[in-house]
Design an enzyme around this catalytic site. Structure first.
Site, short mmCIF file in Angstrom:
data_model
loop_
_atom_site.label_atom_id
_atom_site.label_comp_id
_atom_site.label_asym_id
_atom_site.label_seq_id
_atom_site.Cartn_x
_atom_site.Cartn_y
_atom_site.Cartn_z
N SER A 18 0.82 -1.23 0.00
CA SER A 18 0.00 0.00 0.00
C SER A 18 0.84 1.26 0.00
O SER A 18 0.37 2.33 -0.36
CB SER A 18 -0.94 0.00 1.20
OG SER A 18 -0.22 0.06 2.41
N ASN A 93 7.41 -8.42 2.13
CA ASN A 93 7.93 -7.07 2.42
C ASN A 93 7.28 -6.42 3.64
O ASN A 93 7.94 -5.64 4.34
CB ASN A 93 7.71 -6.18 1.18
CG ASN A 93 7.83 -4.71 1.52
OD1 ASN A 93 8.92 -4.17 1.68
ND2 ASN A 93 6.68 -4.04 1.67
N TYR A 158 12.69 -6.34 16.49
CA TYR A 158 12.81 -6.13 15.04
C TYR A 158 14.10 -6.76 14.50
O TYR A 158 14.10 -7.48 13.50
CB TYR A 158 12.77 -4.63 14.78
CG TYR A 158 12.79 -4.19 13.34
CD1 TYR A 158 11.63 -4.23 12.55
CD2 TYR A 158 13.95 -3.67 12.77
CE1 TYR A 158 11.65 -3.78 11.24
CE2 TYR A 158 13.98 -3.22 11.47
CZ TYR A 158 12.82 -3.27 10.71
OH TYR A 158 12.84 -2.81 9.41
N ALA A 160 15.87 -9.14 15.84
CA ALA A 160 15.79 -10.60 15.95
C ALA A 160 14.96 -11.18 14.81
O ALA A 160 15.35 -12.18 14.18
CB ALA A 160 15.18 -11.00 17.30
N LYS A 162 14.34 -9.80 11.83
CA LYS A 162 15.00 -9.59 10.53
C LYS A 162 16.19 -10.52 10.37
O LYS A 162 16.46 -11.04 9.29
CB LYS A 162 15.42 -8.12 10.40
CG LYS A 162 14.23 -7.14 10.33
CD LYS A 162 13.32 -7.45 9.16
CE LYS A 162 12.34 -6.32 8.89
NZ LYS A 162 11.42 -6.63 7.77
N ILE A 191 15.90 3.92 4.54
CA ILE A 191 15.13 4.30 3.35
C ILE A 191 14.04 5.28 3.78
O ILE A 191 13.36 5.06 4.79
CB ILE A 191 14.47 3.06 2.70
CG1 ILE A 191 15.49 1.94 2.45
CG2 ILE A 191 13.74 3.43 1.41
CD1 ILE A 191 16.60 2.25 1.49
P1 NAI Z 1 5.84 1.15 5.82
O1 NAI Z 1 5.51 1.22 7.25
O2 NAI Z 1 5.89 2.42 5.02
O3 NAI Z 1 4.86 0.13 5.07
C1 NAI Z 1 4.61 -1.13 5.64
C2 NAI Z 1 3.60 -1.86 4.79
O4 NAI Z 1 3.34 -3.12 5.43
C3 NAI Z 1 2.28 -1.14 4.67
O5 NAI Z 1 1.76 -1.37 3.38
C4 NAI Z 1 1.41 -1.84 5.70
O6 NAI Z 1 0.03 -1.80 5.38
C5 NAI Z 1 1.93 -3.26 5.58
N1 NAI Z 1 1.64 -4.05 6.75
C6 NAI Z 1 2.08 -3.88 8.02
N2 NAI Z 1 1.54 -4.80 8.83
C7 NAI Z 1 0.75 -5.59 8.06
C8 NAI Z 1 -0.08 -6.69 8.32
N3 NAI Z 1 -0.22 -7.21 9.54
N4 NAI Z 1 -0.76 -7.25 7.28
C9 NAI Z 1 -0.64 -6.76 6.04
N5 NAI Z 1 0.13 -5.70 5.74
C10 NAI Z 1 0.82 -5.12 6.73
O7 NAI Z 1 7.26 0.38 5.73
P2 NAI Z 1 8.45 0.48 4.68
O8 NAI Z 1 9.40 1.48 5.18
O9 NAI Z 1 7.95 0.57 3.30
O10 NAI Z 1 9.14 -0.94 4.94
C11 NAI Z 1 8.87 -2.07 4.14
C12 NAI Z 1 9.78 -3.20 4.61
O11 NAI Z 1 11.14 -2.79 4.55
C13 NAI Z 1 9.53 -3.62 6.06
O12 NAI Z 1 9.67 -5.01 6.18
C14 NAI Z 1 10.62 -2.92 6.81
O13 NAI Z 1 10.94 -3.57 8.01
C15 NAI Z 1 11.75 -2.98 5.82
N6 NAI Z 1 12.78 -1.98 6.02
C16 NAI Z 1 12.50 -0.64 5.92
C17 NAI Z 1 13.52 0.28 6.12
C18 NAI Z 1 13.29 1.74 5.99
O14 NAI Z 1 14.26 2.49 6.24
N7 NAI Z 1 12.12 2.22 5.62
C19 NAI Z 1 14.87 -0.13 6.48
C20 NAI Z 1 15.05 -1.54 6.56
C21 NAI Z 1 14.03 -2.43 6.34
#
Ligand code: NAI
Length: 251
Positions: A18, A93, A158, A160, A162, A191
């Site tokens: 999303s 993701n 988190y 653990a 990842k 990011i």
């Molecule tokens: P975000 O918070 O902007 O988006 C997360 C997405 O996951 C959203 O679409 C949300 O609806 C969905 N989501 C969360 N819980 C859910 C559930 N129970 N069921 C279905 N959908 C669910 O996060 P972002 O920044 O886009 O991160 C995406 C991935 O990248 C994550 O796994 C995050 O841990 C990882 N990541 C992000 C970093 C960053 O700097 N933004 C750094 C390292 C990893």
């Protein structure tokens, strides 16, 4: 394949589509001709993204499901595989943070993060494996984090979760490698997305100082790596962790 047959459209599930990184991955895979199944908790942003993809000639469907609910998540994957008669790509993701120092971290903060960031990947892979094996092709990507490689104060849960994705991915790579299925990790560094929007400026400045590439990352940086790892030509790349972090960790 005979000369008149065209290559099948690969079906890709992207969780957390999303917004942020998941949205960038979905847009990129759709641009490259995949049918992208967009997964997140609420339908409205997914329907908007579906329309956006279709308006530019791509293929997508929207599937609102809470991946933290294992039964619903597995059923959703089975539904996709039944509808399309195939499933080629799974991008785990979606992720959440519930940061706290370990002395203050509640059982609930621990369990929620392990469930959404780790258990959902296991459940997704288990459900996707069978249709991928039937198709003799699969590309599984788990989105981890550099926090899982080097740790991060305030993120015991988190980091653990990842970190565990790396062991999970290597094991899946070994179990399913003979069936044409690869499993890799893409580990983003810092990011700019909603997840990181609230970090104080002084922390952002400190992070910038740790990067070889002197800018913060954007979601498209991660989408580019996922595009390659999920491509047909990445058949010999499996069990790997690709850190897309501007040279922050170099591990
Ligand atoms: P975000 O918070 O902007 O988006 C997360 C997405 O996951 C959203 O679409 C949300 O609806 C969905 N989501 C969360 N819980 C859910 C559930 N129970 N069921 C279905 N959908 C669910 O996060 P972002 O920044 O886009 O991160 C995406 C991935 O990248 C994550 O796994 C995050 O841990 C990882 N990541 C992000 C970093 C960053 O700097 N933004 C750094 C390292 C990893």
């Amino acid at each position: 394949m005979s000369g008149t047959e065209t290559a099948p459209t690969r079906v890709a599930i992207v969780t957390g589509a999303s917004r942020g990184i998941g949205k960038a991955i979905a847009l990129r895979l759709a641009r490259e001709g995949r049918h992208v199944v967009l997964v997140a908790r609420s339908a409205a942003p997914l329907n908007d993204l579906k329309s956006q993809i279709e308006a530019s000639g791509g293929k997508a469907s929207a599937l609102a499901v809470d991946i933290g609910d294992g039964k619903a998540w597995a059923a959703a994957i089975e539904q996709v595989a039944d509808e399309h008669k195939r499933l080629d790509i799974l991008v785990n993701n979606a992720g959440i943070t519930r940061d706290n120092l370990v002395l203050r971290m509640s059982d609930e903060e621990w369990a929620d993060v392990i469930n959404v960031n780790l258990t959902s990947a296991f459940v997704g892979i288990r459900a996707a494996a069978r249709p991928m094996m039937r198709g003799k092709f699969g590309r599984i990507v788990n989105i981890a984090s550099t926090s899982g490689l080097v740790g991060n104060a305030g993120q015991a849960n988190y980091a653990a979760a990842k970190s565990a994705l790396l062991g999970l991915s290597k094991t899946i790579a070994r179990e399913l490698g003979g069936k044409g299925i690869t499993c890799n990790v893409v580990a983003p560094g810092y990011i700019e997305t909603d997840m990181t929007a609230n970090l104080p400026q002084e922390i952002k400045d400190k992070l910038l100082g740790m990067l070889a590439v002197k800018r913060l990352g954007i979601a498209d940086d991660i989408a580019a790596a996922v595009s390659y790892v999920t491509s047909d030509e990445a058949a010999y790349l499996t069990g790997q962790t690709i850190c897309v972090d501007g040279g922050m960790t170099m591990c």
